[in-house]
Design an enzyme around this catalytic site. Structure first.
Site, PDB file in Angstrom:
ATOM      1  N   HIS A  17       2.534  71.851 105.068  1.00 48.41           N
ATOM      2  CA  HIS A  17       1.394  71.273 104.340  1.00 48.41           C
ATOM      3  C   HIS A  17       0.147  71.262 105.236  1.00 48.41           C
ATOM      4  O   HIS A  17      -0.951  71.608 104.794  1.00 48.41           O
ATOM      5  CB  HIS A  17       1.694  69.828 103.929  1.00 48.41           C
ATOM      6  N   LYS A  41       8.990  58.974  89.238  1.00 45.33           N
ATOM      7  CA  LYS A  41       9.666  59.915  90.137  1.00 45.33           C
ATOM      8  C   LYS A  41      10.122  59.165  91.392  1.00 45.33           C
ATOM      9  O   LYS A  41       9.320  58.479  92.031  1.00 45.33           O
ATOM     10  CB  LYS A  41       8.690  61.044  90.508  1.00 45.33           C
ATOM     11  N   ARG A  90       5.122  79.954  99.474  1.00 41.35           N
ATOM     12  CA  ARG A  90       6.033  80.323 100.567  1.00 41.35           C
ATOM     13  C   ARG A  90       6.772  81.622 100.278  1.00 41.35           C
ATOM     14  O   ARG A  90       6.937  82.464 101.125  1.00 41.35           O
ATOM     15  CB  ARG A  90       7.062  79.198 100.800  1.00 41.35           C
ATOM     16  N   SER A 128       9.576  69.575 102.040  1.00 40.92           N
ATOM     17  CA  SER A 128       9.888  68.159 102.290  1.00 40.92           C
ATOM     18  C   SER A 128      11.387  67.920 102.125  1.00 40.92           C
ATOM     19  O   SER A 128      11.984  67.145 102.875  1.00 40.92           O
ATOM     20  CB  SER A 128       9.106  67.273 101.320  1.00 40.92           C
TER      21      SER A 128
HETATM   22  O1  PNS Z   1       4.283  68.703  96.082  1.00 42.15           O
HETATM   23  P1  PNS Z   1       4.621  69.017  94.660  1.00 42.15           P
HETATM   24  O2  PNS Z   1       5.632  68.012  94.134  1.00 42.15           O
HETATM   25  O3  PNS Z   1       5.051  70.436  94.456  1.00 42.15           O
HETATM   26  O4  PNS Z   1       3.254  68.810  93.820  1.00 42.15           O
HETATM   27  C1  PNS Z   1       3.249  68.980  92.432  1.00 42.15           C
HETATM   28  C2  PNS Z   1       1.970  68.381  91.811  1.00 42.15           C
HETATM   29  C3  PNS Z   1       1.778  66.956  92.247  1.00 42.15           C
HETATM   30  C4  PNS Z   1       0.778  69.210  92.240  1.00 42.15           C
HETATM   31  C5  PNS Z   1       2.146  68.481  90.269  1.00 42.15           C
HETATM   32  O5  PNS Z   1       3.372  67.935  89.909  1.00 42.15           O
HETATM   33  C6  PNS Z   1       1.025  67.756  89.490  1.00 42.15           C
HETATM   34  O6  PNS Z   1      -0.091  68.175  89.501  1.00 42.15           O
HETATM   35  N1  PNS Z   1       1.392  66.648  88.832  1.00 42.15           N
HETATM   36  C7  PNS Z   1       0.464  65.870  88.037  1.00 42.15           C
HETATM   37  C8  PNS Z   1       0.754  66.007  86.538  1.00 42.15           C
HETATM   38  C9  PNS Z   1       0.052  67.206  85.950  1.00 42.15           C
HETATM   39  O7  PNS Z   1      -1.146  67.385  86.071  1.00 42.15           O
HETATM   40  N2  PNS Z   1       0.826  68.067  85.242  1.00 42.15           N
HETATM   41  C10 PNS Z   1       0.300  69.235  84.587  1.00 42.15           C
HETATM   42  C11 PNS Z   1       0.259  70.469  85.468  1.00 42.15           C
HETATM   43  S1  PNS Z   1       1.877  71.164  85.636  1.00 42.15           S
END
Ligand code: PNS
Length: 174
Positions: A17, A41, A90, A128
């Protein structure tokens, strides 16, 4: 001023990150690291803890501001005037999920762009979840997470009996 948003769960933040965030600051004037607060979550670290860890891990990068968001990323990005969100890729396996997310976000906010940065080759395997798995079993995570937060992660995740029954052979190392 061009603002880039680096969103994520960061549970916990890894060197992968940090690499992406550092490189995002070369493209944008300011980078907001947006930590997702999603109460439904389950996470190993609370949102306050994840923000604190991220603040310490990015203290050396002046253009970075750490914040949190709830709900839709598209709404948050609009609210803080983000020009684009930045995500690390990645491997090919990341692509399908990231592509779907980018298209969904663009549908929700037509001004929202997604910029993908390829992961540094050292971090191709890093996530993570990998960090948590290694730490839980007493493995060495010192080359996977920022040194400034290593102890905090170990303290939370390194469990002497690895969550097994008391009478099971103890093999914890930390
Ligand atoms: O680190 P991660 O868990 O891969 O991040 C994912 C994240 C937080 C970027 C994604 O889950 C997110 O944007 N969640 C907020 C809800 C949202 O906007 N959903 C619609 C787009 S899929």
């Amino acid at each position: 001023m061009k603002i880039g948003i680096c969103p994520g769960s960061f549970d916990p933040v890894t060197l992968g990150h940090i690499d992406i965030i550092e490189r995002a600051t070369k493209i944008f004037d300011k980078v907001i690291v947006a930590v997702l607060n999603n109460p439904s979550k389950q996470t190993s670290f609370t949102v306050q803890e994840r923000i604190g860890l991220m603040q310490r891990a990015t203290a050396h990068i002046p253009q970075v501001k750490v914040d949190f968001f709830e709900g839709l990323l598209a709404d948050y990005t609009r609210l803080c005037g983000g020009a684009a969100i930045v995500r690390g890729l990645r491997a090919v396996s990341d692509f399908e999920y990231e592509f779907q997310m980018a298209l969904t976000n663009q549908k929700l906010n037509k001004n929202m762009e997604t910029v993908f940065l390829t992961s540094n080759s050292d971090n191709m395997f890093l996530s993570s979840s990998v960090v948590k798995d290694i730490a839980r079993f007493g493995g060495d995570i010192s080359t996977l997470v920022p040194t400034s937060i290593l102890k905090d992660i170990q303290l939370r995740l390194c469990n002497k009996n690895n969550g097994m029954e008391e009478d099971v052979n103890e093999s914890g190392n930390c």
